[in-house]
Design an enzyme around this catalytic site. Sequence first.
Site, mmCIF file in Angstrom:
data_model
loop_
_atom_site.group_PDB
_atom_site.id
_atom_site.type_symbol
_atom_site.label_atom_id
_atom_site.label_comp_id
_atom_site.label_asym_id
_atom_site.label_seq_id
_atom_site.Cartn_x
_atom_site.Cartn_y
_atom_site.Cartn_z
ATOM 1 N N GLN A 75 1.463 20.249 53.005
ATOM 2 C CA GLN A 75 1.105 19.268 51.989
ATOM 3 C C GLN A 75 1.849 17.958 52.244
ATOM 4 O O GLN A 75 2.149 17.608 53.370
ATOM 5 C CB GLN A 75 1.450 19.849 50.611
ATOM 6 N N TYR A 78 8.198 13.545 52.163
ATOM 7 C CA TYR A 78 8.773 12.213 52.349
ATOM 8 C C TYR A 78 9.733 12.231 53.527
ATOM 9 O O TYR A 78 10.461 13.205 53.729
ATOM 10 C CB TYR A 78 9.542 11.800 51.077
ATOM 11 N N SER A 139 11.977 21.069 55.448
ATOM 12 C CA SER A 139 10.534 21.341 55.425
ATOM 13 C C SER A 139 10.040 21.529 56.858
ATOM 14 O O SER A 139 10.567 20.920 57.779
ATOM 15 C CB SER A 139 9.787 20.166 54.791
ATOM 16 N N GLY A 152 7.100 19.292 63.399
ATOM 17 C CA GLY A 152 8.290 20.158 63.375
ATOM 18 C C GLY A 152 8.993 20.185 62.044
ATOM 19 O O GLY A 152 8.396 20.526 61.026
ATOM 20 N N ALA A 154 11.762 18.603 59.041
ATOM 21 C CA ALA A 154 12.454 17.496 58.366
ATOM 22 C C ALA A 154 13.642 18.097 57.621
ATOM 23 O O ALA A 154 13.464 18.909 56.710
ATOM 24 C CB ALA A 154 11.507 16.797 57.394
ATOM 25 N N CYS A 170 5.701 19.230 49.067
ATOM 26 C CA CYS A 170 5.051 20.397 49.673
ATOM 27 C C CYS A 170 4.082 21.062 48.692
ATOM 28 O O CYS A 170 3.761 22.240 48.829
ATOM 29 C CB CYS A 170 6.088 21.405 50.176
#
Length: 225
Positions: A75, A78, A139, A152, A154, A170
Amino acid sequence: MHHKKEIKIRWLGRQDYHSCWQAMQTFTQQRTELTPDEIWLCEHHPVYTQGQNGKPEHLLNSGQIPVVQTDRGGQITYHGPGQLMVYTLIDIKRSGMNVRAFVSALEQSIIDLLAQFQINGQAKREAPGVYVDDKKICSIGLRIRKGCSYHGIAFNVAMDLSPFNGINPCGFKTLQMTQFSELGGLSDPLETGRQLVHYFVKNLVYTQAYFIEEDTNGIQNTAIL
């Protein structure tokens, strides 16, 4: 064919999201079965990225921050300064892992780094990423093309977390975010990356790893891990 399983890890500094994304696509498109895997570490200027499954209602208020529709799974999330991006340009097919095992190895590497600082990180099968006390610290969103991954991880290191209030991170309305520096970890994304890559090398079973860092003059310093 017996060759050393090697990986090149590059520190790219602060990068524009769009050009980095295009470079990943180009790398993946042009690689052959002999191309060594790479991990790119960087930070981004503030940006929201909406994954392929992203629902527009999860963007609540973007304010002045640009929104990019991207081709990874997942989803909306940031990215901004102080967050370590770990882009995994890896031939999963060649490694013999399936995607689920690959994601687990990525999550485990973050969990291993957190454990080094006495922080208890956990993975959730139904919601990829890493959590500390039910708050999300990392994430994961991937794209697999021709058996190779790009995009990948974050990993929140020492950033302004307030832009996460402009979205349902997400896709979860009540999900709170946390970060490494607030939990007693490091506050520098580069130093975090340097320590984290050792766990990737171990969990993805590479026999040889090179850490390549460019200074401001474009001179590459290469260290063997």
